[in-house]
Scaffold this motif. Sequence first.
Motif, PDB file in Angstrom:
ATOM      1  N   HIS A 182       0.835  -1.198   0.000  1.00 22.70           N
ATOM      2  CA  HIS A 182       0.000   0.000   0.000  1.00 22.70           C
ATOM      3  C   HIS A 182       0.869   1.245   0.000  1.00 22.70           C
ATOM      4  CE1 HIS A 182      -3.639  -2.081   0.159  1.00 22.70           C
ATOM      5  NE2 HIS A 182      -3.449  -2.612   1.349  1.00 22.70           N
ATOM      6  N   ARG A 223       0.437   5.214   0.964  1.00 23.46           N
ATOM      7  CA  ARG A 223      -0.388   6.292   1.488  1.00 23.46           C
ATOM      8  C   ARG A 223       0.347   7.592   1.257  1.00 23.46           C
ATOM      9  NH1 ARG A 223      -4.593   4.412   5.053  1.00 23.46           N
ATOM     10  NH2 ARG A 223      -4.258   2.191   5.222  1.00 23.46           N
ATOM     11  N   ALA A 263      -8.641  11.018  -0.328  1.00 22.00           N
ATOM     12  CA  ALA A 263      -7.707  10.264  -1.173  1.00 22.00           C
ATOM     13  C   ALA A 263      -6.290  10.345  -0.632  1.00 22.00           C
ATOM     14  CB  ALA A 263      -7.752  10.789  -2.600  1.00 22.00           C
ATOM     15  N   GLN A 294      -3.202   3.408  -1.572  1.00 15.41           N
ATOM     16  CA  GLN A 294      -3.138   3.139  -3.005  1.00 15.41           C
ATOM     17  C   GLN A 294      -2.278   1.910  -3.201  1.00 15.41           C
ATOM     18  OE1 GLN A 294      -1.209   6.501  -4.670  1.00 15.41           O
ATOM     19  NE2 GLN A 294      -2.889   7.913  -4.288  1.00 15.41           N
ATOM     20  N   GLU A 310      -6.662   5.982 -13.559  1.00 15.08           N
ATOM     21  CA  GLU A 310      -6.325   6.288 -12.171  1.00 15.08           C
ATOM     22  C   GLU A 310      -4.972   5.689 -11.803  1.00 15.08           C
ATOM     23  OE1 GLU A 310      -9.495   5.379  -9.632  1.00 15.08           O
ATOM     24  OE2 GLU A 310      -8.370   5.795  -7.800  1.00 15.08           O
ATOM     25  N   GLN A 326      -1.598   7.542 -10.420  1.00 12.04           N
ATOM     26  CA  GLN A 326      -0.900   7.168  -9.182  1.00 12.04           C
ATOM     27  C   GLN A 326       0.528   6.727  -9.484  1.00 12.04           C
ATOM     28  OE1 GLN A 326      -3.462   4.186  -7.659  1.00 12.04           O
ATOM     29  NE2 GLN A 326      -4.912   5.634  -6.798  1.00 12.04           N
ATOM     30  N   GLN A 361       3.602   8.652  -7.851  1.00 12.71           N
ATOM     31  CA  GLN A 361       4.417   7.909  -6.883  1.00 12.71           C
ATOM     32  C   GLN A 361       5.862   7.832  -7.336  1.00 12.71           C
ATOM     33  OE1 GLN A 361       3.001   4.054  -5.873  1.00 12.71           O
ATOM     34  NE2 GLN A 361       0.990   4.769  -5.255  1.00 12.71           N
TER      35      GLN A 361
END
Lengths: 414, 282
Positions: A399, A401, B167, B172, B208, B212, B216
């Motif tokens: 995950h 965040r 969000a 994620q 999406e 991300q 990231q």
Amino acid sequence: MSSSGEASTLLSGRTPVGTSDGTSEGTSDHASRRGGWRGWALSALVVLLLLLVFEAGHRVLEARSQAPLYRVIVAGESLTLDAETHAAFSRDLTRLAAEAEATLAERMAPWSQARLEQAFAPLEAAVPGYLDWYFSMGGSYLRLAMGIAGDQAAWLEAQRHERLVEASGIEPALADLQADHAARLADEQQAVVEAMSARLLERYAPRSVADADIEAVSPPAFDLDSEMQETLPATLDTRRWRSAALGGSSLGLLAGRPLAGRLAASAAGQSGRMALRALAARLGAGAARSLASGGTAAAVTAPTGPGALMVGAATTAVGLAGLVGGEFALLKLQEVRHRPAFEARLRDGIVEARGDVARSLEGAVSAAAARLAEGLESRSEEGERMPGKRMPGDAIPDHYRILGQLKRPAGPDA
Amino acid sequence: MARRVRVRRLLHRHGHLALAVLVLLAWSLSSNDWAGVLFLPVWVLATQLIVAGSLEAARLRRRAWLGQYLRDNSPWRRWLQGGVLMVLRHQLVGALLALVLLVDLRLLPLSEWPLLLVAVPVLVLARNRLRRRLSRHVVAEHLPAVTRRLVTLPAAALLALALVLAALWLPQPWLIGLGWEEAIARHLPGGEGRALLGFFERLAASAELTRQWAMQNAVERFHLATPVAMLGWLVLLLTQGAVAWAYVRLLVGAEALRREGRVPLTVPSGDGAPARDRQAGS
């Protein structure tokens, strides 16, 4: 029926007047008043229209870019598989490739067993001759002399090489075995691969998609035949095999001098001690004592210099001179006592050596099979995307965040 | 007893909003098969609601323009009042917006739904309050329409902000160090059937994921400072504002459709003023 202009000024919202003619230009009042079902119908119409357009676009996209059909060439037959069947095909291929090792080993085992027997038979046959020499008068004295001179182990090894290894012709036999094994492996692999292809073809030929319009799309083909043909040479690695057969034991095969060393290690590793003990038995108690206290022990074991050697040699020679008479009888006695054990050790050594050769051959088979499987698996997976392929292994967090990640780099900054 | 009456009145007054939201909620949480079957009716419903709101607003604008520039007796007044073309345009845009909304709602994590649910009473309260404020300044006839028009933007912005903040907390998938294709291949939900809806869902999900993935990896690779990274995330996440925008417009449209159905709303002349008062009070 009133005109639309009238209707718009009449505040006829609750009356259906003016709404039924449908010839108006769709003024706001009309639309809102008929709102009820007409707006809904229009919405439905628009949505349906959009749906149709999207559906058509989706179809086109699917047909053009996604290419859900796969062409696979198996055993000379070109099959066209849909995605699902292709996935099943890949799984089957992977499974068959994984099974290939067992199949290959099974096919190779009887042959290599027979060939090993054949190659090692002369060696085993040479053992009695060697033992005869070993316990003969000449051999015995030579051994004794070498024992006194000090380099008995190396000399014995050379003797074994000459009388056992060379006499039996095991070296060329093993080289032949290697070369034949490589050729045989190639044949068997070919056979295994063909059997695999045949099975796949038999299983998937009925499931092939037979459509005329496929050709226009021209899906990417996975040519199992050529993949296998490409994979095979890589697994055979013929150059390496040839050099191994010519140059000796690069793959761990035992041949020539290493084999002699092997026999020595297991059969007569304690040769120095053995010889001394045998000599002592034959020379008798007194002589043994004089030998042990004097020369031989020093001569064989201790490298204390030329002086010690000279002394040891002199005393031994003196002792020997008086004992020649009873020598033959003693030799026979010793042979009776020691020969069976010695022979057993030699044969053990041979069996062990044969086991080594067999293991290295098996290793070659399984390595080839593993390379075949790997090659086929990686190639069959190349075409499709395998999402979970690299899943196990590296332990990455699952995950992300945003806030947590932003705080982390902020730490060292501050 | 009084409480029950109040609840019933509340339901009567805002039942349409609750119904619309519940339909959306049920549909977006339903199984793939049901969602595929109900896709068309729900799409039509959402389109109709959005279009009702946007048509109202568009007519308001158009009427203001006509009243500003044209003579009362000009036939242009009638021609330009907004006809088939306007309706069609709004239907088309509304259908697309509804599609975006529906597909995004399907992908919305369950934890963001409370925000959408809370948005309904907040919207009602904001509208009531705004209407009280405006009632002193705006012509009574146009008060509800103007109120709805004015409440849309701030409500949508607020909801978008709330969604973005959520969000920031929500997890994620971890995409750092993956190639784009690998990220897509690994994390895209694999739906085979449900031809069109599934396709749209995959499309939206891959969009999406791409966002991300880009952010990231950018943050990780270029060691962006926290403010820059935050800004980047906010900009990227604000594209999610489309959902909030469409959602609020849907609610407002439901409101407009309800009032419109009960009371004749749009009359160019001032004849219907008394009728409007009743609605203004509701």
